[in-house]
Design an enzyme around this catalytic site. Sequence first.
Site, PDB file in Angstrom:
ATOM      1  N   ASP A 256       0.831  -1.213   0.000  1.00 46.02           N
ATOM      2  CA  ASP A 256       0.000   0.000   0.000  1.00 46.02           C
ATOM      3  C   ASP A 256       0.863   1.260   0.000  1.00 46.02           C
ATOM      4  O   ASP A 256       0.370   2.372  -0.016  1.00 46.02           O
ATOM      5  CB  ASP A 256      -0.914  -0.005   1.239  1.00 46.02           C
ATOM      6  CG  ASP A 256      -1.844   1.201   1.256  1.00 46.02           C
ATOM      7  OD1 ASP A 256      -2.141   1.724   2.350  1.00 46.02           O
ATOM      8  OD2 ASP A 256      -2.233   1.651   0.163  1.00 46.02           O
ATOM      9  N   SER A 277      -7.046   5.589   0.276  1.00 48.01           N
ATOM     10  CA  SER A 277      -7.421   4.317  -0.349  1.00 48.01           C
ATOM     11  C   SER A 277      -8.840   3.950   0.050  1.00 48.01           C
ATOM     12  O   SER A 277      -9.195   4.053   1.234  1.00 48.01           O
ATOM     13  CB  SER A 277      -6.475   3.208   0.119  1.00 48.01           C
ATOM     14  OG  SER A 277      -5.156   3.699   0.151  1.00 48.01           O
ATOM     15  N   GLN A 327      -6.002  -1.598  -6.203  1.00 44.99           N
ATOM     16  CA  GLN A 327      -6.549  -0.660  -5.205  1.00 44.99           C
ATOM     17  C   GLN A 327      -7.239   0.499  -5.920  1.00 44.99           C
ATOM     18  O   GLN A 327      -6.768   0.931  -6.982  1.00 44.99           O
ATOM     19  CB  GLN A 327      -5.400  -0.109  -4.339  1.00 44.99           C
ATOM     20  CG  GLN A 327      -5.826   1.013  -3.408  1.00 44.99           C
ATOM     21  CD  GLN A 327      -4.666   1.532  -2.558  1.00 44.99           C
ATOM     22  OE1 GLN A 327      -4.362   2.711  -2.587  1.00 44.99           O
ATOM     23  NE2 GLN A 327      -4.016   0.662  -1.795  1.00 44.99           N
TER      24      GLN A 327
HETATM   25  C1  LIG Z   1      -3.066   7.286   4.877  1.00 43.59           C
HETATM   26  C2  LIG Z   1      -3.509   6.082   4.138  1.00 43.59           C
HETATM   27  O1  LIG Z   1      -2.855   5.073   3.998  1.00 43.59           O
HETATM   28  S1  LIG Z   1      -5.054   6.151   3.421  1.00 43.59           S
HETATM   29  C3  LIG Z   1      -5.450   4.498   3.700  1.00 43.59           C
HETATM   30  C4  LIG Z   1      -6.544   4.285   4.478  1.00 43.59           C
HETATM   31  N1  LIG Z   1      -7.770   4.772   3.842  1.00 43.59           N
HETATM   32  C5  LIG Z   1      -8.551   5.640   4.511  1.00 43.59           C
HETATM   33  O2  LIG Z   1      -8.178   6.118   5.566  1.00 43.59           O
HETATM   34  C6  LIG Z   1      -9.886   5.961   3.907  1.00 43.59           C
HETATM   35  C7  LIG Z   1     -10.965   5.557   4.938  1.00 43.59           C
HETATM   36  N2  LIG Z   1     -12.283   5.932   4.422  1.00 43.59           N
HETATM   37  C8  LIG Z   1     -12.774   7.177   4.651  1.00 43.59           C
HETATM   38  O3  LIG Z   1     -12.158   8.027   5.291  1.00 43.59           O
HETATM   39  C9  LIG Z   1     -14.135   7.447   4.069  1.00 43.59           C
HETATM   40  O4  LIG Z   1     -14.749   6.264   3.641  1.00 43.59           O
HETATM   41  C10 LIG Z   1     -14.022   8.415   2.845  1.00 43.59           C
HETATM   42  C11 LIG Z   1     -13.366   9.729   3.275  1.00 43.59           C
HETATM   43  C12 LIG Z   1     -13.168   7.773   1.771  1.00 43.59           C
HETATM   44  C13 LIG Z   1     -15.413   8.683   2.310  1.00 43.59           C
HETATM   45  O5  LIG Z   1     -16.215   9.085   3.398  1.00 43.59           O
HETATM   46  P1  LIG Z   1     -17.308  10.244   3.189  1.00 43.59           P
HETATM   47  O6  LIG Z   1     -18.023  10.489   4.464  1.00 43.59           O
HETATM   48  O7  LIG Z   1     -18.130   9.950   1.979  1.00 43.59           O
HETATM   49  O8  LIG Z   1     -16.359  11.468   2.961  1.00 43.59           O
HETATM   50  P2  LIG Z   1     -16.445  12.709   1.953  1.00 43.59           P
HETATM   51  O9  LIG Z   1     -16.056  12.222   0.617  1.00 43.59           O
HETATM   52  O10 LIG Z   1     -17.750  13.384   2.077  1.00 43.59           O
HETATM   53  O11 LIG Z   1     -15.315  13.669   2.549  1.00 43.59           O
HETATM   54  C14 LIG Z   1     -14.219  13.020   3.127  1.00 43.59           C
HETATM   55  C15 LIG Z   1     -13.082  13.915   3.168  1.00 43.59           C
HETATM   56  O12 LIG Z   1     -12.862  14.508   1.901  1.00 43.59           O
HETATM   57  C16 LIG Z   1     -12.810  15.914   2.055  1.00 43.59           C
HETATM   58  N3  LIG Z   1     -13.400  16.472   0.868  1.00 43.59           N
HETATM   59  C17 LIG Z   1     -14.678  16.361   0.472  1.00 43.59           C
HETATM   60  N4  LIG Z   1     -14.833  16.988  -0.729  1.00 43.59           N
HETATM   61  C18 LIG Z   1     -13.609  17.480  -1.054  1.00 43.59           C
HETATM   62  C19 LIG Z   1     -13.095  18.241  -2.146  1.00 43.59           C
HETATM   63  N5  LIG Z   1     -13.893  18.631  -3.167  1.00 43.59           N
HETATM   64  N6  LIG Z   1     -11.783  18.566  -2.147  1.00 43.59           N
HETATM   65  C20 LIG Z   1     -10.996  18.174  -1.142  1.00 43.59           C
HETATM   66  N7  LIG Z   1     -11.411  17.478  -0.070  1.00 43.59           N
HETATM   67  C21 LIG Z   1     -12.701  17.148  -0.037  1.00 43.59           C
HETATM   68  C22 LIG Z   1     -13.624  16.227   3.294  1.00 43.59           C
HETATM   69  O13 LIG Z   1     -13.155  17.407   3.890  1.00 43.59           O
HETATM   70  C23 LIG Z   1     -13.301  15.047   4.152  1.00 43.59           C
HETATM   71  O14 LIG Z   1     -12.029  15.243   4.762  1.00 43.59           O
HETATM   72  P3  LIG Z   1     -11.862  14.896   6.295  1.00 43.59           P
HETATM   73  O15 LIG Z   1     -12.463  13.540   6.476  1.00 43.59           O
HETATM   74  O16 LIG Z   1     -10.366  14.895   6.516  1.00 43.59           O
HETATM   75  O17 LIG Z   1     -12.571  15.978   7.010  1.00 43.59           O
END
Ligand SMILES: CC(=O)SCCNC(=O)CCNC(=O)[C@H](O)C(C)(C)COP(=O)(O)OP(=O)(O)OC[C@H]1O[C@@H](n2cnc3c(N)ncnc32)[C@H](O)[C@@H]1OP(=O)(O)O
Length: 342
Positions: A256, A277, A327
């Site tokens: 990853d 991811s 992924q």
């Molecule tokens: C560090 C790594 O290895 S990443 C690997 C692990 N993967 C993860 O951590 C992802 C886990 N999953 C999640 O966090 C969630 O399922 C998500 C974020 C992918 C989707 O969840 P949702 O509630 O639909 O989130 P949504 O898409 O509305 O917004 C999520 C984030 O995107 C940001 N965002 C939304 N729209 C935009 C935009 N147009 N531009 C930039 N950022 C945006 C939001 O601020 C939010 O950020 P925050 O969570 O840090 O406050």
Amino acid sequence: MAESKVGDICGSSASTTSDDHPEETLDLKPEDGDPESPEAQKDQDLKSVLVTSVLNLEELGVDLYRGTHHWVPRSQRLFGGQIIGQALVAAAKSVSDNLYAHSLHCYFVRAGDPKVPVLYQVDRIRDGRSFTVRSVRAIQHGQPILICQASFQMLQPSPLQHQFTMPVVPPPEDLLTVEELIRLYLSKPDLAEKYKLGLNKLLANEVPIEIKPVNPPVFYKVTASEPKNLFWVRARGYIGEGNMKLHCCVAAYVSDFALLGTALLPYPGYRAQFAASLDHAMWFHSTFRSDEWMLYECESPWAGGSRGLVQGRLWRRDGVLAASCSQEGVLRVKPVTRPSKL
Ligand SMILES: CC(=O)SCCNC(=O)CCNC(=O)[C@H](O)C(C)(C)COP(=O)(O)OP(=O)(O)OC[C@H]1O[C@@H](n2cnc3c(N)ncnc32)[C@H](O)[C@@H]1OP(=O)(O)O
């Protein structure tokens, strides 16, 4: 996805020693014998932190484990590879020694919180004659952050056997590690202060993986390139023979790293405002040693709808395909503003 700039530096661009039937133990403790002996202490000192810490789960009860964190990306979301690796460790604990991890499929449903440990709850879905399936929920604050299904199979040789051909690239001995590249960049006499700061922050990263990019970028010279990426990878420290389930867990951690960034390579005019991811799938094809250099070939066949699809192939040095992964991630970008020349 690891959001560290290491992904940008890598962005541009088995087991040769393990036998075919490594004993299937998941013993994460120091080797047998006197744990105080100088050899055992040396082995413990050399042991990869991935084995002694990141993938060394605490058992809280039947099919319930707790994991701690080691390296956390600048996004302050838990590194996805750590959660996948720990989930596979938890799944493997209830699987008999003669079964090998052959695939896993995960969804990252919430960001991991680096301030609290992760609980891993294992559900024994089925123990079949040849295949055994486990489902794992990684839990924080009472909510799942990852859901993962992993499947294990007993060895079943077959006359049907083929694979792609490993890319021809320079051996790792002819390349520089990410740290060596950063020190090279830092040695530039005319390097702007703001770059020095960023690079020193990168050097301070305690990433438990060694990486040698095959085509390191010309420093901060952002040019568009195909969404393809090649680098040599291995776990820092010693893991040793056998322990094939453990090597799969380390490979899951490694797979990853810097993977999602492959989808950004054709767009130097944009930078990720939010990247994470969404899912991760992995297939293990052959025995390998994750503490030996393996070639990680990454490519992104598609991006769109604020998402990017990336695929990776991990090759043993002898050309055997060890593992494959796929992924999809969220990629929300904004244009890179460059200081005007006027
Ligand atoms: C560090 C790594 O290895 S990443 C690997 C692990 N993967 C993860 O951590 C992802 C886990 N999953 C999640 O966090 C969630 O399922 C998500 C974020 C992918 C989707 O969840 P949702 O509630 O639909 O989130 P949504 O898409 O509305 O917004 C999520 C984030 O995107 C940001 N965002 C939304 N729209 C935009 C935009 N147009 N531009 C930039 N950022 C945006 C939001 O601020 C939010 O950020 P925050 O969570 O840090 O406050």
